[in-house]
Design an enzyme around this catalytic site. Structure first.
Site, short mmCIF file in Angstrom:
data_model
loop_
_atom_site.label_atom_id
_atom_site.label_comp_id
_atom_site.label_asym_id
_atom_site.label_seq_id
_atom_site.Cartn_x
_atom_site.Cartn_y
_atom_site.Cartn_z
N GLU A 87 3.45 -8.98 8.79
CA GLU A 87 3.54 -7.52 8.94
C GLU A 87 4.38 -6.88 7.85
O GLU A 87 4.46 -5.66 7.77
CB GLU A 87 4.12 -7.16 10.31
CG GLU A 87 3.36 -7.76 11.48
CD GLU A 87 1.86 -7.50 11.40
OE1 GLU A 87 1.47 -6.33 11.37
OE2 GLU A 87 1.09 -8.49 11.36
N ARG A 147 -2.89 -9.01 -20.44
CA ARG A 147 -3.92 -8.80 -21.47
C ARG A 147 -3.54 -7.70 -22.45
O ARG A 147 -4.14 -7.60 -23.53
CB ARG A 147 -5.29 -8.53 -20.84
CG ARG A 147 -5.30 -7.38 -19.88
CD ARG A 147 -6.66 -7.20 -19.24
NE ARG A 147 -7.61 -6.55 -20.14
CZ ARG A 147 -8.64 -7.15 -20.71
NH1 ARG A 147 -8.91 -8.40 -20.47
NH2 ARG A 147 -9.42 -6.49 -21.53
N PRO A 172 0.82 -1.22 0.00
CA PRO A 172 0.00 0.00 0.00
C PRO A 172 0.86 1.27 0.00
O PRO A 172 0.35 2.35 -0.31
CB PRO A 172 -0.80 -0.11 1.30
CG PRO A 172 -0.73 -1.55 1.71
CD PRO A 172 0.55 -2.07 1.16
C1 9WO Z 1 -0.33 -3.94 8.07
C2 9WO Z 1 -0.71 -2.91 8.89
C3 9WO Z 1 -1.22 -2.88 10.18
C4 9WO Z 1 -1.57 -1.65 10.72
C5 9WO Z 1 -1.40 -0.47 10.01
C6 9WO Z 1 -0.89 -0.52 8.72
C7 9WO Z 1 -0.56 -1.74 8.18
N1 9WO Z 1 -0.08 -2.03 7.00
C8 9WO Z 1 0.08 -3.35 6.93
C9 9WO Z 1 0.60 -3.96 5.77
O1 9WO Z 1 0.86 -3.28 4.80
N2 9WO Z 1 0.78 -5.31 5.80
C10 9WO Z 1 1.24 -5.96 4.60
C11 9WO Z 1 0.24 -6.99 4.16
C12 9WO Z 1 2.56 -6.58 4.67
C13 9WO Z 1 2.97 -7.00 3.30
C14 9WO Z 1 1.85 -7.54 2.40
N3 9WO Z 1 0.55 -7.12 2.76
C15 9WO Z 1 -0.20 -6.34 1.94
C16 9WO Z 1 0.05 -5.91 0.66
N4 9WO Z 1 -1.37 -5.86 2.29
N5 9WO Z 1 -1.86 -5.12 1.32
C17 9WO Z 1 -1.04 -5.12 0.31
C18 9WO Z 1 -1.31 -4.39 -0.89
C19 9WO Z 1 -0.41 -4.38 -1.94
C20 9WO Z 1 -0.71 -3.64 -3.07
N6 9WO Z 1 -1.85 -2.96 -3.17
C21 9WO Z 1 -2.74 -2.96 -2.16
C22 9WO Z 1 -2.49 -3.67 -1.01
#
Ligand code: 9WO
Length: 257
Positions: free
Chosen positions: A116, A154, A89
């Site tokens: 995490e 695609r 993110p």
């Molecule tokens: C966990 C977390 C907990 C409390 C506040 C913020 C936080 N961020 C995260 C977090 O980013 N955890 C990740 C879970 C760890 C690596 C992979 N994860 C992930 C990737 N979740 N969401 C994505 C992602 C990737 C690309 N686009 C959207 C979401």
């Protein structure tokens, strides 16, 4: 194009290659997908890939060494140079324009985090770019990696049939899609817009373009800011807005908050 993915869930990511447009592109050799099980690069007999975070707190962090070893193996599996992408993110927004840029490359290596996240030093050492598919937290990077693979593959030449390629055109405009209809001609008292029945292809093209402009203006005005509308597009949008002013609100086309 060759895509490599490092993940703890290769079977999950592999599902994107088993269906539909991406499935056909891969079986026909337009793209290849190589999956690397992170756990295979652990060095201890328990195949440990995670450990507790320094500084304390809940959850676990993916260790740097297995990740770096997996990246090295994936990198070395082809002679062509590759950029390493991490899905997070915190990354740059992955949109259609980004998909078009990535689709021009011969290779891509995507890292999927879990728990995490990944030890920051592995990311600093090995990652060239970070991509986000949206502002939400998931349980891992696998679904965004699959989203990227679908959107990129695609776009590769030959991946879409002629019929599917035509559909692509509406996104090339940078606009939202127009509405679609098929039989029956009336459903629940709602008729198909008459212009679509008439067989006048030029009127149909203009109507669809106007619908695409209207929806984009109603629902995603931010997308219009980034566009230079053609004279025809501006005229069709102005005409729609004049009519909309006269007709009043249009709840079906409004952003639902
Ligand atoms: C966990 C977390 C907990 C409390 C506040 C913020 C936080 N961020 C995260 C977090 O980013 N955890 C990740 C879970 C760890 C690596 C992979 N994860 C992930 C990737 N979740 N969401 C994505 C992602 C990737 C690309 N686009 C959207 C979401």
């Amino acid at each position: 194009m060759r895509i490599d993915v490092v993940t703890l869930f290769p079977e999950l990511v592999g599902a994107v290659a088993q269906h539909g447009v991406v499935g056909r592109a891969i079986s026909s050799g337009i793209a290849s997908l190589q999956l690397w099980q992170l756990r295979d690069f652990a060095s201890d007999r328990h195949r440990t890939v995670d450990d507790a975070p320094y500084g304390g707190g809940p959850g676990m962090v993916l260790k740097a060494e297995p990740m770096l070893a997996a990246i090295a193996a994936a990198r070395a599996a082809s002679d062509q140079p590759v950029r390493v992408a991490y899905v997070t993110p915190q990354g740059r927004r992955f949109d259609h324009a980004a998909a078009q840029v990535l689709a021009k490359r011969p290779r891509l290596l995507v890292l999927c985090g879990r728990y995490e996240g990944v030890d920051e030093r592995a990311l600093e050492l090995a990652v060239d770019e970070e991509w986000s598919c949206g502002d939400y937290v998931l349980s891992g990077g696998e679904l965004p990696a699959m989203v990227m693979i679908d959107a990129i593959v695609r776009l590769l030449p030959g991946a879409l049939g002629d019929a599917e390629s035509a559909v692509q055109d509406s996104f090339v405009h940078g606009l939202l899609d127009h509405p679609h209809y098929t039989r029956p001609q009336t459903l629940g008292g709602q008729a198909v817009p008459p212009v679509l029945i008439g067989g006048d292809h030029e009127r149909v093209r203009k109507w669809r373009l106007q619908q695409a402009l209207a929806r984009t203006w109603r629902r995603r005005p931010d997308l219009l800011d980034g566009l230079n509308l053609t004279d025809e597009q501006q005229r069709l949008l102005d005409e729609y807005r004049t009519q909309a002013d006269a007709d009043g609100r249009c709840p079906a086309l409004d952003n639902q908050e």
